[in-house]
Design an enzyme around this catalytic site. Structure first.
Site, short mmCIF file in Angstrom:
data_model
loop_
_atom_site.label_atom_id
_atom_site.label_comp_id
_atom_site.label_asym_id
_atom_site.label_seq_id
_atom_site.Cartn_x
_atom_site.Cartn_y
_atom_site.Cartn_z
N ILE A 20 -2.40 3.57 43.74
CA ILE A 20 -2.46 2.11 43.79
C ILE A 20 -2.95 1.63 45.15
CG2 ILE A 20 -1.12 -0.03 43.63
CD1 ILE A 20 0.83 1.48 41.79
N ASP A 39 -1.42 5.56 55.85
CA ASP A 39 -0.98 6.61 54.93
C ASP A 39 -0.67 7.85 55.74
OD1 ASP A 39 -1.68 6.88 51.55
OD2 ASP A 39 -0.82 8.55 52.67
N ASP A 54 3.40 7.28 59.16
CA ASP A 54 4.58 7.43 58.32
C ASP A 54 5.33 6.10 58.36
OD1 ASP A 54 7.07 7.92 57.20
OD2 ASP A 54 7.39 9.82 58.25
N VAL A 55 5.41 5.42 57.22
CA VAL A 55 6.00 4.07 57.23
C VAL A 55 7.49 4.06 57.50
CG1 VAL A 55 4.22 3.07 55.75
CG2 VAL A 55 6.30 4.06 54.71
N TYR A 144 15.40 5.79 43.15
CA TYR A 144 14.18 4.97 43.08
C TYR A 144 14.52 3.55 42.65
CZ TYR A 144 9.43 3.68 41.56
OH TYR A 144 8.22 3.06 41.40
N LYS A 148 13.81 0.17 44.77
CA LYS A 148 12.90 -0.86 44.27
C LYS A 148 13.65 -2.16 43.94
CE LYS A 148 9.01 1.44 44.47
NZ LYS A 148 7.94 1.03 45.41
N VAL A 177 2.12 3.86 35.97
CA VAL A 177 0.77 3.75 36.51
C VAL A 177 0.20 5.17 36.65
CG1 VAL A 177 -0.68 2.87 38.37
CG2 VAL A 177 1.42 1.66 37.75
#
Length: 243
Positions: A20, A39, A54-55, A144, A148, A177
């Site tokens: 995405i 990324d 690395d976020v 997850y 989210k 997705v």
């Protein structure tokens, strides 16, 4: 697209190396925006700059966001980076729990916090990618879903908080997705879970298919555009009426 001063918009997309994120970065490039992708790996779509980041690392995020800003401005922040998690409750290790929440919830928090001064200057827009699992119950994705679901409420909270600054904050909640990460996780699906999973597929397709990443990218582009100028705090379901 252009900013109010006629210059190309400055767009930051996390997770731009694949899936995405790559589709989103490519969509903004096609509009003529200056796109910086963050990324940990992968390659940037043509016309976008990819910054290794690395976020979950505050220092790395701050450096990447500071480097992306132009004239003190970031017009759009698209938080797409995320990792899946799948398995029964008893199989979730503490490391898996911590990593899932770090990437999927802490990451967007860090990028939004780092980008805030630049978004204020631009009166910009944030679009977070949550999930159908953040809106309605889904089995076997406890970590997850927790991340989210947290991102959905973080989006709504910040939409209210940042409205006086002219910053819009929205999120999209896709169903399945067609991305490399999902394909990799699918290899580990126990056979006895398949019927329950296919029940959650997108009924607007053929009942068993995942949507293409470009469909999610199109919604992110819309929510960040002037056409959505009166939309903030929205949780847009892209799930084929799953709930």
């Amino acid at each position: 697209m252009t900013a109010a001063d006629g210059a190309p918009r400055v767009v930051v997309v996390t997770g731009a190396g694949s899936g995405i994120g790559a589709a989103t970065a490519a969509a903004f490039v096609e509009l003529g925006d200056r796109v910086v992708g963050l990324d940990v790996a992968g390659t940037a779509p043509a016309g976008a700059e990819l910054v290794t980041c690395d976020v979950t690392d505050r220092a790395a995020v701050t450096a990447a966001i500071d480097g992306a800003a132009v004239d003190g401005r970031i017009d759009v922040l698209a938080n797409v980076a995320g990792i899946p998690q799948f398995g029964r409750l008893e199989t979730i290790t503490e490391d898996v729990w911590d990593r899932t929440l770090a990437v999927d919830l802490k990451g967007p928090f860090l990028t939004m916090q780092a980008a805030l001064p630049y978004l204020r200057t631009a009166r910009g827009s944030v679009v977070n990618v949550a999930s159908v699992a953040g809106r309605i119950p889904n089995p076997y994705v406890a970590a997850y879903a927790a991340a989210k679901g947290g991102l959905v409420h973080l989006t709504r909270s910040l939409a209210m908080e940042l409205a006086p600054d002219g910053i819009r904050v929205n999120c999209v909640c896709p169903g399945g997705v067609d991305t490399p990460l999902v394909a990799e996780v699918a290899k580990s699906y126990p056979s006895d879970l398949h019927p329950r999973l296919t029940d959650r597929m997108n009924p607007l397709l053929d009942g068993t298919s995942f949507m293409p990443p470009a469909e999610v990218a199109a919604s992110i582009v819309y929510l960040s555009s002037a056409a959505a100028g009166y939309i903030s705090g929205a949780v847009l379901a892209l799930d084929g009426m799953q709930g």
